[in-house]
Design an enzyme around this catalytic site. Structure first.
Site, short mmCIF file in Angstrom:
data_model
loop_
_atom_site.label_atom_id
_atom_site.label_comp_id
_atom_site.label_asym_id
_atom_site.label_seq_id
_atom_site.Cartn_x
_atom_site.Cartn_y
_atom_site.Cartn_z
N ASN A 62 0.90 -1.22 -0.05
CA ASN A 62 0.12 0.03 -0.02
C ASN A 62 0.80 1.14 -0.09
OD1 ASN A 62 0.86 -0.45 2.60
ND2 ASN A 62 -1.00 0.39 3.62
N CYS A 63 2.14 1.14 -0.19
CA CYS A 63 3.18 2.33 -0.05
C CYS A 63 3.16 2.87 -1.80
CB CYS A 63 4.42 1.93 0.17
SG CYS A 63 5.79 3.01 0.04
N ASN A 64 2.91 3.98 -1.90
CA ASN A 64 2.90 4.86 -3.06
C ASN A 64 4.34 4.65 -3.71
OD1 ASN A 64 0.24 5.64 -2.90
ND2 ASN A 64 0.76 7.49 -1.93
N LYS A 71 4.45 1.24 -5.11
CA LYS A 71 3.26 1.24 -6.21
C LYS A 71 4.19 1.77 -7.48
CE LYS A 71 -0.68 1.40 -3.62
NZ LYS A 71 -1.89 2.02 -3.13
#
Length: 115
Positions: A8-10, A13
């Site tokens: 869930n870390c940008n 991603k």
């Protein structure tokens, strides 16, 4: 190649999207679920420096008191903290053939290193 991070870390991603767009095969290691060893953290600290591996910009670090932050002043203390608080590891970390080669995401460095 193994990409270490949390899904869930940008920044993770962006990294995964870049790898997929450049058709680079990788295995993803979610260290929130699978954990991380002191040995692995030590390898990364030796490759990048413990002060780089320790993410001081994230919420996990900022929740610490100033005294607790100041007390984490060696690689050994940083590793002990990161094992207990994997969210404070700068991510992603990319290993190729067991060697840490990249940390965080920078498109130019990815292109240079992974071509």
């Amino acid at each position: 190649m193994v990409v270490y991070g949390i899904p869930n870390c940008n920044t993770v991603k962006k990294s995964l999207d870049w790898l997929k767009a450049h058709q680079i095969d990788f295995e993803f290691h979610d260290f929130k679920k699978k954990g991380i060893t002191a040995e692995k953290l030590n390898d990364w600290c030796n490759a990048f420096g413990w002060e780089t591996v320790l993410n001081r910009k994230g919420l996990t670090w900022k929740k610490l008191t100033k005294e607790a932050q100041t007390n984490i002043d060696t690689q050994e203390k940083a590793i002990a903290y990161l094992i207990e608080n994997t969210s404070a590891i700068k991510r992603p970390v990319i290993e190729k053939d067991g060697q840490a080669i990249l940390i965080s995401f920078d498109e130019d460095r990815y292109a240079q290193t992974l071509g």
